[in-house]
Design a protein around this motif. Structure first.
Motif, PDB file in Angstrom:
ATOM      1  N   UNK A 103       0.807  -1.216   0.000  1.00  0.00           N
ATOM      2  CA  UNK A 103       0.000   0.000   0.000  1.00  0.00           C
ATOM      3  C   UNK A 103       0.839   1.264   0.000  1.00  0.00           C
ATOM      4  N   UNK A 104       2.090   1.133   0.386  1.00  0.00           N
ATOM      5  CA  UNK A 104       3.038   2.253   0.361  1.00  0.00           C
ATOM      6  C   UNK A 104       4.351   1.842  -0.284  1.00  0.00           C
ATOM      7  N   UNK A 105       4.971   0.804   0.251  1.00  0.00           N
ATOM      8  CA  UNK A 105       6.216   0.278  -0.308  1.00  0.00           C
ATOM      9  C   UNK A 105       5.897  -0.686  -1.445  1.00  0.00           C
ATOM     10  N   UNK A 106       6.582  -0.520  -2.569  1.00  0.00           N
ATOM     11  CA  UNK A 106       6.366  -1.392  -3.719  1.00  0.00           C
ATOM     12  C   UNK A 106       7.712  -1.968  -4.137  1.00  0.00           C
ATOM     13  N   UNK A 107       7.850  -3.282  -4.043  1.00  0.00           N
ATOM     14  CA  UNK A 107       9.087  -3.958  -4.426  1.00  0.00           C
ATOM     15  C   UNK A 107       8.973  -4.335  -5.897  1.00  0.00           C
ATOM     16  N   UNK A 108       9.910  -3.848  -6.698  1.00  0.00           N
ATOM     17  CA  UNK A 108       9.836  -4.011  -8.153  1.00  0.00           C
ATOM     18  C   UNK A 108      11.199  -4.430  -8.703  1.00  0.00           C
ATOM     19  N   UNK A 109      11.210  -4.813  -9.963  1.00  0.00           N
ATOM     20  CA  UNK A 109      12.463  -5.088 -10.662  1.00  0.00           C
ATOM     21  C   UNK A 109      13.271  -3.794 -10.764  1.00  0.00           C
ATOM     22  N   UNK A 110      14.541  -3.863 -10.435  1.00  0.00           N
ATOM     23  CA  UNK A 110      15.365  -2.648 -10.392  1.00  0.00           C
ATOM     24  C   UNK A 110      15.516  -1.991 -11.757  1.00  0.00           C
ATOM     25  N   UNK A 111      15.323  -2.754 -12.830  1.00  0.00           N
ATOM     26  CA  UNK A 111      15.489  -2.184 -14.171  1.00  0.00           C
ATOM     27  C   UNK A 111      14.226  -1.506 -14.692  1.00  0.00           C
ATOM     28  N   UNK A 162       6.573   4.299  -2.417  1.00  0.00           N
ATOM     29  CA  UNK A 162       8.014   4.205  -2.185  1.00  0.00           C
ATOM     30  C   UNK A 162       8.505   2.932  -2.863  1.00  0.00           C
ATOM     31  N   UNK A 163       9.092   3.043  -4.047  1.00  0.00           N
ATOM     32  CA  UNK A 163       9.565   1.842  -4.742  1.00  0.00           C
ATOM     33  C   UNK A 163      10.900   1.346  -4.198  1.00  0.00           C
ATOM     34  N   UNK A 164      11.060   0.035  -4.219  1.00  0.00           N
ATOM     35  CA  UNK A 164      12.303  -0.612  -3.802  1.00  0.00           C
ATOM     36  C   UNK A 164      12.734  -1.528  -4.949  1.00  0.00           C
ATOM     37  N   UNK A 165      13.753  -1.130  -5.676  1.00  0.00           N
ATOM     38  CA  UNK A 165      14.226  -1.934  -6.796  1.00  0.00           C
ATOM     39  C   UNK A 165      15.098  -3.080  -6.331  1.00  0.00           C
ATOM     40  N   UNK A 166      14.930  -4.228  -6.975  1.00  0.00           N
ATOM     41  CA  UNK A 166      15.697  -5.409  -6.611  1.00  0.00           C
ATOM     42  C   UNK A 166      16.040  -6.199  -7.869  1.00  0.00           C
ATOM     43  N   UNK A 167      17.195  -6.847  -7.858  1.00  0.00           N
ATOM     44  CA  UNK A 167      17.666  -7.613  -9.014  1.00  0.00           C
ATOM     45  C   UNK A 167      17.362  -9.103  -8.791  1.00  0.00           C
ATOM     46  N   UNK A 168      16.415  -9.624  -9.565  1.00  0.00           N
ATOM     47  CA  UNK A 168      16.122 -11.065  -9.555  1.00  0.00           C
ATOM     48  C   UNK A 168      16.366 -11.641 -10.948  1.00  0.00           C
ATOM     49  N   UNK A 169      17.433 -11.164 -11.594  1.00  0.00           N
ATOM     50  CA  UNK A 169      17.696 -11.520 -12.989  1.00  0.00           C
ATOM     51  C   UNK A 169      17.856 -13.021 -13.202  1.00  0.00           C
ATOM     52  N   UNK A 170      18.416 -13.735 -12.210  1.00  0.00           N
ATOM     53  CA  UNK A 170      18.596 -15.176 -12.384  1.00  0.00           C
ATOM     54  C   UNK A 170      17.247 -15.897 -12.359  1.00  0.00           C
TER      55      UNK A 170
END
Length: 282
Positions: free
Chosen positions: A235-243, A257-265
């Motif tokens: 509802x506030x924090x959104x975890x997304x692909x960093x790219x 508030x987006x939080x980019x993360x690398x799940x490329x594998x």
């Protein structure tokens, strides 16, 4: 490019603590091909997948989420994509029945976990792939079909949960689950928020989305192609692909508030943030 709708608004975003189920990718690899992302001829790195998954797990912990774990099973490399294991609501778990035999044993494994952790389990009759195709927005369940989950599973959802179920048809094989083409940003019935890729849906489904959610974030092909929409929000924090840079900018513009993360594998198997995340609702 990611675009906001003309009616876009910004108001205070409030985080709600989430409880999620995850599965460590101890046996992750790409050894077969059941979606356009998978290329078994290319090498995968299980160690890297574990490291990236752990980063996602730790981010959820830092956001105050309660995290439950299901034990991975040998021979089930896609079990890491926990979202496909079922759909939970009001203390009931609707189990998954996978379309492809390679993933078939995951359904019973997840249903066993649900039973052991206090859910009443409804065993499926129709093919469905859990939260991959079923997303709760307010009091309604958005339900995808076209590639994996049968439309008959939508009727089962209606009977089991007594909620409105809105059928949406997917037409792009690269976005074969609803959670790859649509993201729930805020499930609050008063201020529901979603983002989606228009080209992933047929015309009738687009008309439904436009009518129900005129304030949606419309995501472009570049962000969708890195599974940017396969995200998870409290509802506030959104975890997304960093790219997914355009999507990130649109979220900030809306007060998230987006939080980019690398799940490329894990993307090599066709999954991202949401695929690794099954929301538990007792």
């Amino acid at each position: 490019m990611t675009m906001t709708s003309p009616a876009s608004t910004r108001h205070e975003r409030i985080a709600t603590r989430r409880t999620v189920l995850m599965c460590r990718p101890e046996f992750y690899t790409v050894s077969y091909r059941i979606n356009p992302w998978m290329h078994p001829e290319d090498p995968t790195d299980t160690s890297l997948a574990l490291t990236q998954w752990q980063t996602l797990h730790d981010l959820y912990a830092s956001l105050g989420y309660r995290i439950e774990l299901i034990d991975p099973l040998p021979g089930l490399p896609d079990m890491v994509y926990a979202a496909n294991g079922g759909f939970t609501l009001d203390g009931m778990a609707y189990g998954a029945r996978f379309q492809y035999p390679e993933r078939g044993p995951e359904g019973p494994a997840y249903m066993d976990w649900f039973r052991e952790h206090g859910f009443e389990v409804a065993e499926p009759v129709s093919v469905n792939e859990g939260e991959g195709d079923f997303l709760l927005v307010g009091d309604a369940i958005l339900a995808g079909t076209g590639f994996r989950s049968d439309a008959g599973s939508h009727d089962e959802l209606r009977r089991i949960f007594g909620r409105e179920v809105v059928t949406l048809r997917l037409v792009n094989p690269s976005f074969y689950h609803l959670d790859t083409a649509l993201s729930v940003l805020d499930p609050d019935p008063e201020h529901p928020g979603i983002a989606y890729l228009p080209s992933a849906f047929d015309r009738a489904s687009l008309e439904i989305l436009e009518e129900r959610y005129p304030d949606s974030v419309l995501v472009g092909d570049d962000d969708a192609a890195v599974l940017g929409l396969n995200s998870f929000s409290d509802g506030r924090n959104v975890v997304i692909a960093s790219r997914a840079a355009g999507f990130e900018a649109s979220l900030r513009e809306r007060g998230y508030v987006p939080h980019g993360i690398d799940l490329s594998e894990l993307l090599l198997g066709g999954g991202g943030v949401k695929c690794c995340t099954l929301e538990l609702r007792w």
